[in-house]
Design a protein around this motif. Structure first.
Motif, PDB file in Angstrom:
ATOM      1  N   ALA A 149      41.136  82.581   7.476  1.00 50.56           N
ATOM      2  CA  ALA A 149      41.174  82.356   6.177  1.00 50.56           C
ATOM      3  C   ALA A 149      40.053  83.460   5.475  1.00 50.56           C
ATOM      4  O   ALA A 149      39.927  84.266   4.527  1.00 50.56           O
ATOM      5  N   LEU A 150      38.920  83.479   6.409  1.00 51.35           N
ATOM      6  CA  LEU A 150      38.328  85.060   6.305  1.00 51.35           C
ATOM      7  C   LEU A 150      38.858  86.081   5.937  1.00 51.35           C
ATOM      8  O   LEU A 150      38.337  86.085   4.317  1.00 51.35           O
ATOM      9  N   SER A 151      39.571  86.757   6.721  1.00 55.45           N
ATOM     10  CA  SER A 151      40.545  87.309   5.898  1.00 55.45           C
ATOM     11  C   SER A 151      40.517  87.888   4.776  1.00 55.45           C
ATOM     12  O   SER A 151      40.879  88.786   4.489  1.00 55.45           O
ATOM     13  N   TYR A 152      41.384  86.761   4.298  1.00 54.23           N
ATOM     14  CA  TYR A 152      42.125  86.674   3.214  1.00 54.23           C
ATOM     15  C   TYR A 152      41.063  86.401   2.217  1.00 54.23           C
ATOM     16  O   TYR A 152      41.902  86.039   0.667  1.00 54.23           O
ATOM     17  N   ASN A 153      39.977  85.996   2.017  1.00 59.09           N
ATOM     18  CA  ASN A 153      38.899  85.159   1.033  1.00 59.09           C
ATOM     19  C   ASN A 153      39.888  83.837   1.050  1.00 59.09           C
ATOM     20  O   ASN A 153      40.148  84.138  -0.626  1.00 59.09           O
ATOM     21  N   ALA A 154      40.156  83.044   1.290  1.00 59.19           N
ATOM     22  CA  ALA A 154      40.858  81.950   1.238  1.00 59.19           C
ATOM     23  C   ALA A 154      39.734  81.369   0.380  1.00 59.19           C
ATOM     24  O   ALA A 154      38.909  80.981   1.343  1.00 59.19           O
TER      25      ALA A 154
ATOM     26  N   LEU B  39      45.856  74.481  18.709  1.00 67.75           N
ATOM     27  CA  LEU B  39      45.340  74.493  16.996  1.00 67.75           C
ATOM     28  C   LEU B  39      44.136  75.323  18.411  1.00 67.75           C
ATOM     29  O   LEU B  39      43.250  74.717  18.215  1.00 67.75           O
ATOM     30  N   SER B  40      43.769  76.713  17.422  1.00 70.23           N
ATOM     31  CA  SER B  40      42.966  77.070  17.633  1.00 70.23           C
ATOM     32  C   SER B  40      41.774  77.467  16.059  1.00 70.23           C
ATOM     33  O   SER B  40      41.916  77.877  14.920  1.00 70.23           O
ATOM     34  N   VAL B  41      40.921  76.464  15.800  1.00 74.50           N
ATOM     35  CA  VAL B  41      39.678  76.564  15.239  1.00 74.50           C
ATOM     36  C   VAL B  41      39.143  77.814  14.100  1.00 74.50           C
ATOM     37  O   VAL B  41      39.382  78.179  13.261  1.00 74.50           O
ATOM     38  N   ARG B  42      38.509  78.039  15.706  1.00 75.93           N
ATOM     39  CA  ARG B  42      38.908  79.814  15.620  1.00 75.93           C
ATOM     40  C   ARG B  42      39.693  80.983  14.832  1.00 75.93           C
ATOM     41  O   ARG B  42      39.291  81.745  13.074  1.00 75.93           O
ATOM     42  N   LYS B  43      40.212  80.787  14.973  1.00 76.64           N
ATOM     43  CA  LYS B  43      41.947  81.364  14.398  1.00 76.64           C
ATOM     44  C   LYS B  43      42.154  81.236  12.893  1.00 76.64           C
ATOM     45  O   LYS B  43      41.973  82.081  11.948  1.00 76.64           O
ATOM     46  N   ILE B  44      41.757  79.948  12.954  1.00 79.70           N
ATOM     47  CA  ILE B  44      42.629  79.460  11.084  1.00 79.70           C
ATOM     48  C   ILE B  44      41.088  80.431   9.941  1.00 79.70           C
ATOM     49  O   ILE B  44      41.301  80.442   9.309  1.00 79.70           O
TER      50      ILE B  44
END
Length: 191
Positions: free
Chosen positions: A160-165, A151-156
């Protein structure tokens, strides 16, 4: 008239009338094989595949190379066999609505289970949720070897930011069938 005259028609009509309830595994497979082998008795091949791979699931999970090694299985037939679980997975995922609210572990599990249908390798999905825990997106993050998940924490964080989650759910399968968290799972969760 031979003993198998009309057999395909009877099997198809039985399926259309009642679905697959009451079919044994080799007859289910035989029905599928009708569509890749149009003019031959596929019953012996269906029996042979079930015997070699142990079950209907074993046939669908078998690698293409092993399927085509069975006499009578062409590349087209192997492709059709491999297509079924993938279509089933996409079907189940398309039934999951993105306006679902995943407010409990049970609801999250029910939403995510179809994502892992037919997966032989460890696969990681990420679900982004809004403040009311409504699904914003569901994406495959990684698919790898049967026992390692990276898992890449950066990718997570980027997802999350791209969907404003407000919330995220990270889920992965255990191809071994043992659903207990491994030491690596615990360490990854902490990280």
């Amino acid at each position: 008239m031979g003993i198998h005259d009309g057999h395909r028609g009877r099997v198809k009509r039985r399926f259309l009338a009642n679905g697959l309830d009451g079919f044994d595994e080799h007859t289910m497979l035989e029905l599928l094989l009708f569509y890749s082998i149009p003019r031959a008795d596929v019953n012996p091949l269906a029996h042979s595949l079930i015997a070699k791979f142990g079950s209907l699931a074993g046939v669908f999970d078998a690698p293409v190379e092993e399927l085509t090694a069975v006499e009578g299985v062409s590349e087209n037939t192997a492709t059709l066999i491999k297509l079924v679980p993938q279509i089933a997975r996409q079907y189940m995922m398309s039934k999951a609505r993105f306006d679902d609210v995943l407010s409990t572990t049970e609801k999250a599990g029910a939403f995510l289970v179809p994502c892992f249908l037919g997966e032989r390798d460890e696969t990681v999905y990420m679900v982004c949720l809004d403040a009311k825990k409504k699904v914003l997106s569901c994406k495959r993050l990684f698919s790898g070897s049967p026992n390692i998940s990276l898992l890449s924490v950066r990718k997570i964080v980027e997802n999350a930011l791209s969907y404003n989650a407000t919330y995220v759910i990270i889920a992965h399968n255990h191809p071994s069938g043992i659903a207990l968290p491994s030491r690596e799972d615990i360490e990854t969760t902490i990280r």
